[in-house]
Motif scaffolding. Sequence first.
Motif, PDB file in Angstrom:
ATOM      1  N   PHE A 222      -1.833  18.936   8.720  1.00  0.00           N
ATOM      2  CA  PHE A 222      -2.323  19.163  10.083  1.00  0.00           C
ATOM      3  C   PHE A 222      -1.359  18.607  11.123  1.00  0.00           C
ATOM      4  N   GLY A 223      -0.099  18.441  10.767  1.00  0.00           N
ATOM      5  CA  GLY A 223       0.877  17.896  11.695  1.00  0.00           C
ATOM      6  C   GLY A 223       1.566  16.656  11.194  1.00  0.00           C
ATOM      7  N   GLY A 224       0.991  16.002  10.166  1.00  0.00           N
ATOM      8  CA  GLY A 224       1.674  14.887   9.529  1.00  0.00           C
ATOM      9  C   GLY A 224       1.101  13.523   9.868  1.00  0.00           C
ATOM     10  N   ASN A 225       1.226  12.606   8.926  1.00  0.00           N
ATOM     11  CA  ASN A 225       0.941  11.195   9.153  1.00  0.00           C
ATOM     12  C   ASN A 225       2.243  10.471   9.459  1.00  0.00           C
ATOM     13  N   ASN A 226       2.154   9.377  10.194  1.00  0.00           N
ATOM     14  CA  ASN A 226       3.347   8.585  10.471  1.00  0.00           C
ATOM     15  C   ASN A 226       3.922   8.036   9.173  1.00  0.00           C
ATOM     16  N   ALA A 227       5.222   7.806   9.156  1.00  0.00           N
ATOM     17  CA  ALA A 227       5.887   7.338   7.937  1.00  0.00           C
ATOM     18  C   ALA A 227       5.425   5.945   7.516  1.00  0.00           C
ATOM     19  N   ASP A 228       4.866   5.168   8.464  1.00  0.00           N
ATOM     20  CA  ASP A 228       4.394   3.827   8.112  1.00  0.00           C
ATOM     21  C   ASP A 228       2.920   3.812   7.701  1.00  0.00           C
ATOM     22  N   HIS A 229       2.280   4.974   7.678  1.00  0.00           N
ATOM     23  CA  HIS A 229       0.828   5.073   7.509  1.00  0.00           C
ATOM     24  C   HIS A 229       0.329   4.349   6.260  1.00  0.00           C
ATOM     25  N   THR A 230       0.956   4.636   5.122  1.00  0.00           N
ATOM     26  CA  THR A 230       0.461   4.060   3.874  1.00  0.00           C
ATOM     27  C   THR A 230       0.924   2.623   3.654  1.00  0.00           C
ATOM     28  N   THR A 231       1.804   2.114   4.524  1.00  0.00           N
ATOM     29  CA  THR A 231       2.139   0.688   4.463  1.00  0.00           C
ATOM     30  C   THR A 231       1.145  -0.148   5.270  1.00  0.00           C
ATOM     31  N   ILE A 232       0.253   0.523   6.004  1.00  0.00           N
ATOM     32  CA  ILE A 232      -0.765  -0.166   6.812  1.00  0.00           C
ATOM     33  C   ILE A 232      -2.139  -0.073   6.173  1.00  0.00           C
ATOM     34  N   LEU A 233      -2.503   1.078   5.626  1.00  0.00           N
ATOM     35  CA  LEU A 233      -3.859   1.293   5.106  1.00  0.00           C
ATOM     36  C   LEU A 233      -4.334   0.226   4.113  1.00  0.00           C
ATOM     37  N   PRO A 234      -3.483  -0.269   3.192  1.00  0.00           N
ATOM     38  CA  PRO A 234      -3.979  -1.326   2.301  1.00  0.00           C
ATOM     39  C   PRO A 234      -4.394  -2.599   3.040  1.00  0.00           C
ATOM     40  N   PHE A 235      -3.842  -2.838   4.224  1.00  0.00           N
ATOM     41  CA  PHE A 235      -4.204  -4.014   5.023  1.00  0.00           C
ATOM     42  C   PHE A 235      -5.402  -3.750   5.932  1.00  0.00           C
ATOM     43  N   THR A 236      -5.817  -2.507   6.057  1.00  0.00           N
ATOM     44  CA  THR A 236      -6.905  -2.170   6.975  1.00  0.00           C
ATOM     45  C   THR A 236      -8.027  -1.486   6.193  1.00  0.00           C
ATOM     46  N   ARG A 237      -7.958  -0.191   6.058  1.00  0.00           N
ATOM     47  CA  ARG A 237      -9.030   0.579   5.448  1.00  0.00           C
ATOM     48  C   ARG A 237      -9.422   0.102   4.052  1.00  0.00           C
ATOM     49  N   LEU A 238      -8.459  -0.293   3.224  1.00  0.00           N
ATOM     50  CA  LEU A 238      -8.759  -0.646   1.839  1.00  0.00           C
ATOM     51  C   LEU A 238      -9.361  -2.041   1.672  1.00  0.00           C
ATOM     52  N   MET A 239      -9.491  -2.793   2.754  1.00  0.00           N
ATOM     53  CA  MET A 239     -10.066  -4.133   2.637  1.00  0.00           C
ATOM     54  C   MET A 239     -11.505  -4.090   2.130  1.00  0.00           C
ATOM     55  N   GLY A 240     -12.242  -3.038   2.480  1.00  0.00           N
ATOM     56  CA  GLY A 240     -13.648  -2.964   2.100  1.00  0.00           C
ATOM     57  C   GLY A 240     -13.923  -2.166   0.847  1.00  0.00           C
ATOM     58  N   GLY A 241     -12.900  -1.503   0.302  1.00  0.00           N
ATOM     59  CA  GLY A 241     -13.120  -0.702  -0.896  1.00  0.00           C
ATOM     60  C   GLY A 241     -12.087   0.390  -1.030  1.00  0.00           C
ATOM     61  N   PRO A 242     -12.035   1.030  -2.194  1.00  0.00           N
ATOM     62  CA  PRO A 242     -10.973   1.996  -2.479  1.00  0.00           C
ATOM     63  C   PRO A 242     -11.102   3.266  -1.653  1.00  0.00           C
ATOM     64  N   MET A 243      -9.971   3.945  -1.481  1.00  0.00           N
ATOM     65  CA  MET A 243      -9.914   5.181  -0.707  1.00  0.00           C
ATOM     66  C   MET A 243      -9.467   6.343  -1.580  1.00  0.00           C
ATOM     67  N   ASP A 244     -10.144   7.462  -1.417  1.00  0.00           N
ATOM     68  CA  ASP A 244      -9.703   8.708  -2.051  1.00  0.00           C
ATOM     69  C   ASP A 244      -8.624   9.305  -1.145  1.00  0.00           C
ATOM     70  N   TYR A 245      -7.396   8.788  -1.272  1.00  0.00           N
ATOM     71  CA  TYR A 245      -6.310   9.203  -0.378  1.00  0.00           C
ATOM     72  C   TYR A 245      -5.684  10.528  -0.793  1.00  0.00           C
TER      73      TYR A 245
END
Length: 700
Positions: free
Chosen positions: A512-535
């Motif tokens: 849909f236009g792309g994620n930033n290149a740093d996106h997956t270097t941030i998600l483990p510190f944010t979204r994944l704190m509460g549980g796993p993600m179906d990325y």
Amino acid sequence: MRKSLLFIVLSIISSAMLKAQVITSPDKNLTLKFELQSNGVPSYQLTYKNKQVIKPSTLGIETKDVPSFLDGFTISKTEQSTFDETWSPVWGEQKEIRNHYNELLVTLAQKAVESREIRIRFRLFNDGLGFRYEFPEQKNLTYFVIKEEKTQFALSGDHKAFWLPGDYDTQEYSTVTSNLSEVRGKMKAAVTPNASQTPFSPTGLQTPLMMKSKDGLYINIHEAALVDYSCMSLNLDDKNFVLQSWLTPDAQGNKGYLQAPTQSPWRTIVVSDKAGDILLSKLILNLNEPTKFKDVSWIKPIKYVGVWWEMITGKSTWSYADVPSVKLGETDYSKLKPNGTHAANTQHVKEYIDFAAQNGLDAVLVEGWNVGWEDWFGKSKDYVFDFVTPYPDFDVKELHRYAASKGIKIIMHHETSGSVRNYERHLDTAYKFMVENGYNAVKSGYVGNIIPRGEYHYGQWLVNHYLYTIQKAAEYKIMVNAHEAIRPTGLSRTYPNLIGNESARGTEYEAFGGNNADHTTILPFTRLMGGPMDYTPGIFQTKVSAYNPQNTSFVHTTLAHQLALYVTMYSPLQMAADLPETYNKHMDAFQFIKDVAVDWDNTWVIEAEPGDYITLVRKAKSKEEWYLGSITDENSRIANVTFEFLPKGKTYEAIIYADGKDASFDKNPQSYAIRKLKVNSKTVLKQFVAPGGGFAISIK
């Protein structure tokens, strides 16, 4: 004389009760201080190794129909205790988790209301703090309505933050990295279009909120055990750098309906001077209750493929026919002309089943199998799906037979299109249908505005709905992977059939236009704190136009980075998201996806910095196998890997899947190289990582 002495002693005790109550973490690095400010206002503060994490911050809950829990308190009782246990998760990043904390329970009496009290429970771990409000059963408190929770997090300065715009309906935004003082100026550009969105403030922020202070502390704020309560966001006072809780309202503007005895979710602060400690924290899981299930044998981690990415890219469609509208139970699909692009047809799904069986995968996800997709999107349509009626070209019984003959499960798909009332109407029938046809896992979706109209994705009503579906699924021994649902708060400990969530900007946005290149270097510190993600990682063909010439989007990673995500983006539910024909062209690289585990004995962080890079290694459950993943942002780097995690005195073979010398996410993403290396616990590896790149290592 004795009376005077007794008065003095009682005065000292009374004064002490008004002053600070202090506890430290088991390792003494963290110190919590609780006290009542003037006019009986509760407050707390937190330090880590004598550095201020949270300055004095007030606590309380404002109500609508009874006197608020904000001030006029006295301390009637304090209790301190210590707890230490080790427990084993059903699945996870490590086979054993230590739950060790010191606790302070403060009982507060409110002078203005006779016989009314509130308790605030603090648990201080080595990796942070959890606290919650508790409302015991009492004479003058039964039902009450929350106007707003007034929990403060007063920060020590203008921290660097990794933030999403505060929103009642979506977390599918790109993370912005900036100082807190810059949030207001960057908010407008950060709020990008979504199928359902309700931003609430020019300085509103979502949790988990990751920050780094000027003096080198990593601080993460979130919540744990969100049950029968509204999701908490944060509103920033950007002059004083104070964050205040901001609950999601309902259609009437109320933010919660409670009945004593009850409690709030835990408010969590994870803190360390090492970024890797944030990734390894199990504080949020520890604040949740143990599993409710006696039998967990039916809950299994899954590696799967699916009829999904070809539809996301526009190569295929969910819908069977190209017509403007359909009506459930009235439209005769046998009389409609097939559009020729419907992906969920019997023959095509068999091809995915064959691929899964040939490559040792567990399951196939099929989306678009059921009638109603022709006009589902953006219509606020109540009776849109029934979750049991297949399209004419999808043979449920034959696919059940065929998949079973190959040892493959099919994962059910339930898109509600936001019509929650309709989903609950059909839920039992849908789950029975799954059991009858061999499905033991479901991916549910909540795209679009919620029905009942006026409710939000993150309000108390929806929080209760999401948990209801998980509990109901457990009655049928079904695992749940919910998309567009509330972001997780560690409830997978209590309900381990909650095997995955989306609740963030996933791989689909690369089309849909792309994620930033740093996106997956941030998600483990944010979204994944509460549980796993179906990325949904594993995209090898990074040019979307290869599947749909009309779509010029591209994936903002290298192929080797995609392999590393199977380690760095933890999930017991991992998808090989690309098309079988693409994997067949790169079977040497696909070998890593075939090999990598989805359940683990232990995890180590080799190096990490949010927004820049992550290098993780995990040991496979009950196997002498280790898998390492390393990713970086848009900048190339040299990763430094030590193999100290390996048993001493043994030599292993490592297969390294790395970026090619000329690789980059934007110019040459499919350049990769595979080599073998003998390693032991003393080995040190320096590995090149391309811009947007990464590498993966299997060690056996």
